[in-house]
Design a protein around this motif. Sequence first.
Motif, PDB file in Angstrom:
ATOM      1  N   GLY A 181     -10.054  48.781 -58.023  1.00 47.96           N
ATOM      2  CA  GLY A 181     -11.018  48.003 -58.785  1.00 47.96           C
ATOM      3  C   GLY A 181     -10.889  46.522 -58.484  1.00 47.96           C
ATOM      4  N   PHE A 182     -11.999  45.824 -58.573  1.00 52.10           N
ATOM      5  CA  PHE A 182     -12.035  44.388 -58.340  1.00 52.10           C
ATOM      6  C   PHE A 182     -12.091  43.638 -59.670  1.00 52.10           C
ATOM      7  N   PHE A 183     -11.688  42.376 -59.620  1.00 53.56           N
ATOM      8  CA  PHE A 183     -11.870  41.449 -60.733  1.00 53.56           C
ATOM      9  C   PHE A 183     -12.550  40.195 -60.191  1.00 53.56           C
ATOM     10  N   THR A 184     -13.515  39.647 -60.943  1.00 48.76           N
ATOM     11  CA  THR A 184     -14.125  38.369 -60.574  1.00 48.76           C
ATOM     12  C   THR A 184     -14.185  37.463 -61.793  1.00 48.76           C
ATOM     13  N   SER A 185     -14.010  36.173 -61.553  1.00 48.76           N
ATOM     14  CA  SER A 185     -14.237  35.148 -62.575  1.00 48.76           C
ATOM     15  C   SER A 185     -15.294  34.212 -62.004  1.00 48.76           C
ATOM     16  N   HIS A 186     -16.498  34.310 -62.543  1.00 46.67           N
ATOM     17  CA  HIS A 186     -17.685  33.676 -61.960  1.00 46.67           C
ATOM     18  C   HIS A 186     -18.088  32.477 -62.815  1.00 46.67           C
ATOM     19  N   ARG A 187     -17.904  31.289 -62.268  1.00 47.04           N
ATOM     20  CA  ARG A 187     -18.232  30.054 -62.991  1.00 47.04           C
ATOM     21  C   ARG A 187     -19.569  29.526 -62.500  1.00 47.04           C
ATOM     22  N   GLY A 188     -20.440  29.178 -63.444  1.00 50.33           N
ATOM     23  CA  GLY A 188     -21.758  28.700 -63.053  1.00 50.33           C
ATOM     24  C   GLY A 188     -22.381  27.788 -64.083  1.00 50.33           C
TER      25      GLY A 188
END
Length: 418
Positions: free
Chosen positions: A153-160
């Motif tokens: 599984g992947f993890f992402t922390s997406h800042r926008g």
Amino acid sequence: MVKKSDSQQERTNMEDLKDKKELREKGQDEIVSLRNKVFYSDSREVNRIDHRDNQDYLNMNEQELKKQSMEGFDDEYNNIVDYIVKITRQIWKEKDIGLIYDTYSTDIQIHKGRINSHGVNEVISGTLQTLQAFPDRKGSGWSVVWSGNDKDGFFTSHRGRSIATNTGDSFYGPATGKKVMFRTTADCLIHSNKIYEEWLVMDTYHLVLQLGYDPIEVAKIMAKNTKKLAPPLNFGLSETAEVGLPPKVYVPEHKGFEIGDFMLQVFNRIWERRSINYIKEFYEDNATLHFVCNRDLVGFNEIQGMFISFFASVPNAKVLVDRVTCNKKETDGEYDVAVRWRIQGIHEGTGYFGAPSGKPIEIYGINHYKIKDEKITEEWFLFDGMEVLRQIHMETNEDEDQEDGVNTSEDGNFTGVS
């Protein structure tokens, strides 16, 4: 004063040693627990977005695209950053709301502060209500910090950042016609083309201010509408001040600089122990901290002042680090880092959140960092101020007894924008 006998004194000494041993073992357990929350990956495996806007990212030459193993994902996604950037743009800019069914698990859990929602239908509902109020909402991705693989599984922390015009009625009130900008960060757990869990942090306090509404009045409405969904917290001294025991000093596991140890030290020294002077050790001289409400703080003095004001509101609060994700960049000594954190405490001091209310509160946040040459050069500090005010203005049972006719909503899953 009654003098203890030698045997009594020996028993006391043994008990003290036992207590100290237990404390040391507990401290070691805490260190192991912290280290288990640190994750690593190499940004050279993906196409980073922080030096491009979304359109530039999508228009990259084919030879520039980096391919990760993405078993279980649709063929159009080249790597995990590519996945999260493309689905975000497709849903919000192109209004392909149906893509949510393909990219969110049926039983997805969404955490928005203390408000939790469950199921893909809640995601659809929140998206539609947001677009109803802000139909031209556009999102720009600034950075994606990631870890994992297609097997585990992947993890992402997406800042926008989102820019939109309030042309429709919203949870906050009638349409204002005002243009707004607000920052967001979303942490996601992803497997086989589906997001299974998401932690969403938004600067909704800044949004409410730009719309021209009174944040306190909006918070009171939110508190009433979510009373049954997220009742008031019930904790006190034992959970915040740990019955008088001071926070332990984190001892690095590695010799020399190691990015995971470095971030754990930052949170231990500055956040947990309130040793604000360590900002001069961990931050570059002219570091920039991007705070909520679009405030930029530059240099030691401004950054120190922010931390003092922030923690003055919850002076005995407990700091919990939920996850640290470290991405090594192309240049040696440079890293992108995401940290998801919580603060539990009593709002008992005058500080960033105004006059003390005596209410127990939990603050949820996600920070992103740029690290270069063993120093923080830039930080994005994000928490939901409206969620904090909602907890501060949550009515107790005594408050409710004094007000007749207050209607508490049965369903409060949607509390603003998503």
